[in-house]
Design an enzyme around this catalytic site. Structure first.
Site, PDB file in Angstrom:
ATOM      1  N   TYR A   1      57.533  20.557  28.027  1.00 57.39           N
ATOM      2  CA  TYR A   1      58.603  20.153  29.132  1.00 57.39           C
ATOM      3  C   TYR A   1      58.431  20.743  30.556  1.00 57.39           C
ATOM      4  O   TYR A   1      58.859  20.237  31.269  1.00 57.39           O
ATOM      5  CB  TYR A   1      59.724  20.305  28.520  1.00 57.39           C
ATOM      6  CG  TYR A   1      60.164  19.709  27.310  1.00 57.39           C
ATOM      7  CD1 TYR A   1      60.135  17.897  27.302  1.00 57.39           C
ATOM      8  CD2 TYR A   1      60.511  20.358  25.908  1.00 57.39           C
ATOM      9  CE1 TYR A   1      60.346  17.259  26.136  1.00 57.39           C
ATOM     10  CE2 TYR A   1      60.791  19.262  24.814  1.00 57.39           C
ATOM     11  CZ  TYR A   1      60.942  17.771  25.060  1.00 57.39           C
ATOM     12  OH  TYR A   1      61.050  16.905  23.783  1.00 57.39           O
TER      13      TYR A   1
ATOM     14  N   GLN B   1      58.147  25.815  20.426  1.00 61.78           N
ATOM     15  CA  GLN B   1      57.015  25.451  20.478  1.00 61.78           C
ATOM     16  C   GLN B   1      56.589  24.350  21.634  1.00 61.78           C
ATOM     17  O   GLN B   1      55.404  24.108  21.864  1.00 61.78           O
ATOM     18  CB  GLN B   1      56.089  25.258  19.164  1.00 61.78           C
ATOM     19  CG  GLN B   1      56.573  23.897  18.689  1.00 61.78           C
ATOM     20  CD  GLN B   1      57.842  23.930  17.753  1.00 61.78           C
ATOM     21  OE1 GLN B   1      58.684  24.755  17.843  1.00 61.78           O
ATOM     22  NE2 GLN B   1      58.367  22.992  17.008  1.00 61.78           N
TER      23      GLN B   1
ATOM     24  N   ASP C   1      62.420  22.689  21.504  1.00 60.17           N
ATOM     25  CA  ASP C   1      62.070  23.596  20.399  1.00 60.17           C
ATOM     26  C   ASP C   1      61.076  24.728  20.847  1.00 60.17           C
ATOM     27  O   ASP C   1      60.482  24.476  22.021  1.00 60.17           O
ATOM     28  CB  ASP C   1      61.176  22.829  19.164  1.00 60.17           C
ATOM     29  CG  ASP C   1      62.426  21.982  18.404  1.00 60.17           C
ATOM     30  OD1 ASP C   1      63.493  22.359  18.437  1.00 60.17           O
ATOM     31  OD2 ASP C   1      61.789  20.970  17.591  1.00 60.17           O
TER      32      ASP C   1
HETATM   33  C1  LIG Z   1      55.766  17.506  22.036  1.00 60.43           C
HETATM   34  C2  LIG Z   1      54.987  16.189  21.934  1.00 60.43           C
HETATM   35  C3  LIG Z   1      55.959  14.784  22.000  1.00 60.43           C
HETATM   36  C4  LIG Z   1      53.754  16.080  22.883  1.00 60.43           C
HETATM   37  O1  LIG Z   1      53.308  14.962  22.719  1.00 60.43           O
HETATM   38  P1  LIG Z   1      51.565  14.623  23.388  1.00 60.43           P
HETATM   39  O2  LIG Z   1      51.342  13.267  23.281  1.00 60.43           O
HETATM   40  O3  LIG Z   1      50.956  15.498  22.315  1.00 60.43           O
HETATM   41  O4  LIG Z   1      51.739  15.398  24.625  1.00 60.43           O
HETATM   42  P2  LIG Z   1      50.615  15.117  26.003  1.00 60.43           P
HETATM   43  O5  LIG Z   1      49.343  14.609  25.348  1.00 60.43           O
HETATM   44  O6  LIG Z   1      51.022  14.025  26.740  1.00 60.43           O
HETATM   45  O7  LIG Z   1      50.739  16.399  26.688  1.00 60.43           O
HETATM   46  C5  LIG Z   1      51.107  16.404  27.973  1.00 60.43           C
HETATM   47  C6  LIG Z   1      50.658  17.866  28.571  1.00 60.43           C
HETATM   48  O8  LIG Z   1      51.521  18.653  27.727  1.00 60.43           O
HETATM   49  C7  LIG Z   1      50.779  19.794  27.005  1.00 60.43           C
HETATM   50  N1  LIG Z   1      51.300  20.057  25.527  1.00 60.43           N
HETATM   51  C8  LIG Z   1      51.419  19.097  24.660  1.00 60.43           C
HETATM   52  N2  LIG Z   1      51.997  19.698  23.814  1.00 60.43           N
HETATM   53  C9  LIG Z   1      52.392  20.950  24.144  1.00 60.43           C
HETATM   54  C10 LIG Z   1      53.050  21.919  23.439  1.00 60.43           C
HETATM   55  N3  LIG Z   1      53.705  21.819  22.131  1.00 60.43           N
HETATM   56  N4  LIG Z   1      53.222  23.201  24.077  1.00 60.43           N
HETATM   57  C11 LIG Z   1      52.665  23.269  25.502  1.00 60.43           C
HETATM   58  N5  LIG Z   1      52.015  22.112  26.032  1.00 60.43           N
HETATM   59  C12 LIG Z   1      51.899  21.089  25.486  1.00 60.43           C
HETATM   60  C13 LIG Z   1      49.422  19.114  27.100  1.00 60.43           C
HETATM   61  O9  LIG Z   1      48.483  20.139  26.832  1.00 60.43           O
HETATM   62  C14 LIG Z   1      49.316  18.372  28.284  1.00 60.43           C
HETATM   63  O10 LIG Z   1      48.932  19.226  29.197  1.00 60.43           O
HETATM   64  P3  LIG Z   1      48.223  18.792  30.794  1.00 60.43           P
HETATM   65  O11 LIG Z   1      49.033  17.457  31.260  1.00 60.43           O
HETATM   66  O12 LIG Z   1      48.029  19.922  31.531  1.00 60.43           O
HETATM   67  O13 LIG Z   1      46.891  18.097  30.000  1.00 60.43           O
HETATM   68  C15 LIG Z   1      54.186  15.963  20.459  1.00 60.43           C
HETATM   69  O14 LIG Z   1      53.549  16.936  20.414  1.00 60.43           O
HETATM   70  C16 LIG Z   1      55.248  15.860  19.483  1.00 60.43           C
HETATM   71  O15 LIG Z   1      55.662  14.594  18.976  1.00 60.43           O
HETATM   72  N6  LIG Z   1      55.369  16.947  18.707  1.00 60.43           N
HETATM   73  C17 LIG Z   1      56.331  16.860  17.523  1.00 60.43           C
HETATM   74  C18 LIG Z   1      57.734  16.557  17.714  1.00 60.43           C
HETATM   75  C19 LIG Z   1      58.324  17.698  18.542  1.00 60.43           C
HETATM   76  O16 LIG Z   1      58.314  18.807  18.632  1.00 60.43           O
HETATM   77  N7  LIG Z   1      59.154  17.182  19.580  1.00 60.43           N
HETATM   78  C20 LIG Z   1      59.933  17.735  20.719  1.00 60.43           C
HETATM   79  C21 LIG Z   1      61.215  18.174  20.011  1.00 60.43           C
HETATM   80  S1  LIG Z   1      62.032  19.241  21.277  1.00 60.43           S
END
Ligand SMILES: CC(C)(COP(=O)(O)OP(=O)(O)OC[C@H]1O[C@@H](n2cnc3c(N)ncnc32)[C@H](O)[C@@H]1OP(=O)(O)O)[C@@H](O)C(=O)NCCC(=O)NCCS
Length: 173
Positions: A153, A148, A146
């Site tokens: 990734y 955002q 997605d």
């Molecule tokens: C996307 C998701 C899985 C990330 O999980 P999280 O536990 O918050 O991520 P983390 O804390 O492990 O973050 C790891 C790194 O990614 C970064 N990061 C996390 N979410 C981010 C985002 N949306 N955009 C950019 N960077 C992001 C963090 O800042 C961190 O950076 P660092 O290593 O430099 O400190 C979580 O936000 C989520 O479940 N979102 C809703 C579902 C979703 O959108 N899933 C993806 C569908 S394609």
């Protein structure tokens, strides 16, 4: 920085599972006082209503449970993340991958419960998934991000449009 992040940062995901652990447990980490444990598992025996709750918590559209069940059954790999306090377990993260079992795998449904986001757990979950795919000699790992979460990734080494390759989609009319 959240507590778990301090444990996961700069580490290759988490500690190794204890030998007494079930073989489906990939890795685990414990809080300092031992009251809470977070672990990753490949066990597919998931309460689908608990999974639905997790997906609802991040605002995903509801999907028919019977189709979710089928998708899980037919996935190549499922990696879940659990919080355990005493005897109580809570599903706090989910991810899965489909595969041709030889060259390619595609990652789907990566989710971390909002209460646990921003602590390095999404990164740890993805690392466990990719590590397991690599251990199966899968070398081409793809996903659909997605808008955002593209940078999330990217931070894990995924590239958008490598060498100009475009993902293409077909939908029924
Ligand atoms: C996307 C998701 C899985 C990330 O999980 P999280 O536990 O918050 O991520 P983390 O804390 O492990 O973050 C790891 C790194 O990614 C970064 N990061 C996390 N979410 C981010 C985002 N949306 N955009 C950019 N960077 C992001 C963090 O800042 C961190 O950076 P660092 O290593 O430099 O400190 C979580 O936000 C989520 O479940 N979102 C809703 C579902 C979703 O959108 N899933 C993806 C569908 S394609």
């Amino acid at each position: 920085m959240g507590f778990w992040k301090s444990l996961f940062v700069n580490s290759d995901a988490t500690s190794s599972p204890k030998s007494t652990q079930s073989s489906s447990v990939l890795a685990e980490v414990q809080s300092d006082d031992g009251s809470t444990r977070i672990f990753f598992s490949t066990d597919r025996d998931i309460d689908l209503y608990e999974l639905e709750e997790l997906c609802n918590a991040v605002g995903w559209a509801r999907r028919p449970i019977r189709k979710v069940k089928k998708a899980i059954q037919h996935s190549f790999l499922v990696v879940t993340m659990w919080e355990q306090r005493g005897s109580r377990r809570r599903l706090i993260g989910f991810s899965r991958a489909t595969s041709d079992h030889a060259f390619n795998a595609t990652i789907w449904d990566v989710v971390v419960h909002p209460e646990f986001q921003g602590q390095g757990l999404g990164k740890a979950l993805m690392k466990q998934l990719v590590k397991k795919l690599r251990s199966e000699d899968i070398s081409n790992v793809t996903l659909f991000a997605d808008p955002q979460v593209v940078d999330f990734y990217r931070g894990l080494g995924f590239m958008a449009d490598p060498e100009g390759i475009k993902g293409m989609f077909w939908y029924p009319d």
